[in-house]
Write a protein that holds these residues in place. Structure first.
Motif, PDB file in Angstrom:
ATOM      1  N   VAL A  46      63.186  89.906 163.020  1.00  0.00           N
ATOM      2  CA  VAL A  46      63.534  89.077 161.858  1.00  0.00           C
ATOM      3  C   VAL A  46      65.038  89.086 161.613  1.00  0.00           C
ATOM      4  N   LEU A  47      65.649  90.279 161.670  1.00  0.00           N
ATOM      5  CA  LEU A  47      67.078  90.381 161.373  1.00  0.00           C
ATOM      6  C   LEU A  47      67.940  89.761 162.473  1.00  0.00           C
ATOM      7  N   LEU A  48      67.436  89.708 163.687  1.00  0.00           N
ATOM      8  CA  LEU A  48      68.161  88.985 164.741  1.00  0.00           C
ATOM      9  C   LEU A  48      68.339  87.524 164.354  1.00  0.00           C
ATOM     10  N   CYS A  49      67.297  86.935 163.788  1.00  0.00           N
ATOM     11  CA  CYS A  49      67.394  85.544 163.335  1.00  0.00           C
ATOM     12  C   CYS A  49      68.361  85.419 162.164  1.00  0.00           C
ATOM     13  N   PHE A  50      68.302  86.380 161.236  1.00  0.00           N
ATOM     14  CA  PHE A  50      69.150  86.315 160.038  1.00  0.00           C
ATOM     15  C   PHE A  50      70.632  86.366 160.408  1.00  0.00           C
ATOM     16  N   PHE A  51      71.013  87.344 161.212  1.00  0.00           N
ATOM     17  CA  PHE A  51      72.437  87.530 161.504  1.00  0.00           C
ATOM     18  C   PHE A  51      72.953  86.584 162.592  1.00  0.00           C
ATOM     19  N   SER A  52      72.138  86.302 163.605  1.00  0.00           N
ATOM     20  CA  SER A  52      72.612  85.407 164.668  1.00  0.00           C
ATOM     21  C   SER A  52      72.791  83.983 164.154  1.00  0.00           C
ATOM     22  N   SER A  53      71.958  83.564 163.180  1.00  0.00           N
ATOM     23  CA  SER A  53      72.064  82.199 162.663  1.00  0.00           C
ATOM     24  C   SER A  53      73.405  81.947 161.973  1.00  0.00           C
ATOM     25  N   MET A  54      74.071  82.993 161.550  1.00  0.00           N
ATOM     26  CA  MET A  54      75.374  82.828 160.908  1.00  0.00           C
ATOM     27  C   MET A  54      76.404  82.241 161.871  1.00  0.00           C
ATOM     28  N   LEU A  55      76.218  82.476 163.162  1.00  0.00           N
ATOM     29  CA  LEU A  55      77.187  82.013 164.154  1.00  0.00           C
ATOM     30  C   LEU A  55      76.641  80.937 165.081  1.00  0.00           C
ATOM     31  N   VAL A  56      75.330  80.971 165.375  1.00  0.00           N
ATOM     32  CA  VAL A  56      74.798  80.042 166.378  1.00  0.00           C
ATOM     33  C   VAL A  56      73.875  78.996 165.769  1.00  0.00           C
ATOM     34  N   THR A  57      73.823  78.875 164.458  1.00  0.00           N
ATOM     35  CA  THR A  57      72.989  77.957 163.676  1.00  0.00           C
ATOM     36  C   THR A  57      71.534  78.398 163.640  1.00  0.00           C
ATOM     37  N   ASN A  58      70.836  77.971 162.592  1.00  0.00           N
ATOM     38  CA  ASN A  58      69.457  78.405 162.370  1.00  0.00           C
ATOM     39  C   ASN A  58      68.497  77.892 163.442  1.00  0.00           C
ATOM     40  N   ASP A  59      68.689  76.668 163.917  1.00  0.00           N
ATOM     41  CA  ASP A  59      67.763  76.144 164.914  1.00  0.00           C
ATOM     42  C   ASP A  59      67.896  76.859 166.250  1.00  0.00           C
ATOM     43  N   VAL A  60      69.128  77.173 166.656  1.00  0.00           N
ATOM     44  CA  VAL A  60      69.336  77.898 167.919  1.00  0.00           C
ATOM     45  C   VAL A  60      68.761  79.311 167.819  1.00  0.00           C
ATOM     46  N   ALA A  61      68.940  79.957 166.671  1.00  0.00           N
ATOM     47  CA  ALA A  61      68.381  81.303 166.480  1.00  0.00           C
ATOM     48  C   ALA A  61      66.866  81.295 166.651  1.00  0.00           C
ATOM     49  N   LEU A  62      66.208  80.294 166.099  1.00  0.00           N
ATOM     50  CA  LEU A  62      64.742  80.219 166.204  1.00  0.00           C
ATOM     51  C   LEU A  62      64.297  79.851 167.619  1.00  0.00           C
ATOM     52  N   LEU A  63      65.003  78.931 168.250  1.00  0.00           N
ATOM     53  CA  LEU A  63      64.671  78.571 169.629  1.00  0.00           C
ATOM     54  C   LEU A  63      64.813  79.762 170.565  1.00  0.00           C
ATOM     55  N   THR A  64      65.719  80.660 170.236  1.00  0.00           N
ATOM     56  CA  THR A  64      65.973  81.824 171.089  1.00  0.00           C
ATOM     57  C   THR A  64      65.008  82.962 170.807  1.00  0.00           C
ATOM     58  N   PHE A  65      64.782  83.286 169.514  1.00  0.00           N
ATOM     59  CA  PHE A  65      64.108  84.534 169.180  1.00  0.00           C
ATOM     60  C   PHE A  65      62.632  84.402 168.807  1.00  0.00           C
TER      61      PHE A  65
END
Length: 372
Positions: free
Chosen positions: A86-105
């Motif tokens: 969950v926190l990977l999505c929270f913190f990574s979305s700050m730099l790579v956008t929310n959609d990319v975070a979800l597509l990745t994780f």
């Protein structure tokens, strides 16, 4: 022909609606090539293109997958594992956008929880991942498209931006951690189900430099034409396949919404009515409108009728919670989960709505306070 249009609408509903809105309103607004050029925010489009391309390059180099695997190896329990996902999505979305975070994780969560034998917790984890990506992305100007647009449209300074979003992001993080507590601690034995891709430092370095250049451009330190040309030249010479993976549908959606807002602004009775309707209620209006047309179009539309960019910033980010269509990124995780558990789509939608409405109601008082 009709069947092709129907398939296109199902595949790109927001783009289709934006195009239709721009075309219909064009009949009621005076035509002017100059006005069309002025209605489109070329800086936002160029930055969106650059950020999407650079993030695709970093993802292709294996950076996000490597970070995820390193973090998961340190998880000591089931709850710890779910917290990492969950926190990977929270913190990574700050730099790579929310959609990319979800597509990745989200796909990574499917592999990891299945490999660990905890697939029954997958639904709840993906719901929290989706909320985390939408909430974490509010914390930076590049976290999601509406932030980038509003930051540019209202010429916000970094302190102005962060003073409004960081308190909400901080409370969001606390709420997400509390929502993880119902997951039992459990013993852990994780198998990801696939071998990790090798990390290409040679590929990461140039994209890291380009990403830093994009951030400097967002902060108005580098003119956007320079960044756009440099990114385009690098891709054309070194990594042409990335050009095919950019979300041109999103860019076209922005173009049509820019034209739609420009057309409405050129129709005096409509402009006056919208201005009066949202005056003093910008944050709530943006939040409510996001539930129906999603937060990016809501921010673009309302920006043509108010100078209160801070209110739209809070409203569009808070408005990403609630319904499934409130944030387009939420549709991504819904599709990904639906492929993994097609028989659980209805249950997923129920849990998603309950968690998102709860978070929206808990964050609303703070947003109202910050909007004063």
């Amino acid at each position: 022909m009709l069947s092709k249009l129907t398939r296109f609408f199902r595949r790109e509903p927001v783009l289709s609606i934006a195009a239709l809105a721009a075309i219909v309103t064009a009949f009621f607004a005076p035509f002017s090539p100059k006005a069309i050029g002025e209605a489109i925010d070329w800086r936002v489009l160029a930055l969106l293109f650059c950020l999407m391309a650079v993030v695709q390059g970093l993802e292709g180099a294996g950076l996000f997958e490597k970070l995820a695997q390193s973090a998961i190896q340190r998880a000591g329990s089931l709850r710890g594992l779910c917290a990492v996902l969950v926190l990977l999505c929270f913190f990574s979305s700050m730099l790579v956008t929310n959609d990319v975070a979800l597509l990745t994780f989200v796909p990574f969560a499917v592999l990891v929880l299945r490999g660990a034998g905890f697939e029954k917790h997958l639904l709840y984890v993906v719901v929290l991942q989706t909320a985390a990506a939408n909430l974490g992305s509010m914390a930076t100007p590049v976290g999601n498209p509406q932030n980038l647009f509003l930051f540019s449209r209202y010429q916000m300074s970094a302190p102005y931006f962060f003073i409004r979003v960081l308190p909400v992001a901080g409370l969001s993080l606390l709420l997400l951690l509390l929502l993880l507590l119902p997951i039992p601690r459990g013993s852990l034995s994780v198998q990801s189900g696939q071998s990790p891709r090798p990390l290409s430092l040679k590929a990461i370095l140039p994209y890291g430099i380009l990403f830093a250049l994009c951030l400097c451009t967002v902060l108005h330190l580098v003119p956007y034409p320079i960044t756009f040309v440099l990114v385009l030249l690098y891709l054309a010479v070194k990594d042409r396949p990335i050009l095919r993976r950019v979300d041109y549908g999103l860019l076209l959606t922005f173009v049509f919404f820019f034209l739609f807002v420009g057309n409405l602004g050129a129709i005096p009775p409509v402009k006056q009515a919208l201005y009066q309707a949202i005056q003093g209620r910008e944050m709530i209006a943006c939040t409510l409108m996001s539930q129906v047309i999603s937060n990016v179009p809501a921010a673009v539309l309302l920006s043509g009728f108010t100078e209160k960019g801070g209110a739209l910033l809070l409203g569009s980010n808070l408005g990403g919670l609630g319904t499934l269509v409130a944030s387009l990124a939420s549709l991504i995780s819904f599709r990904l989960y639906g492929k993994a558990q097609p028989e659980q789509k209805g249950r997923y939608l129920l849990y998603f709505t309950l968690v998102n409405v709860l978070l929206l109601l808990l964050l609303l008082p703070l947003c109202l306070l910050l909007d004063r």
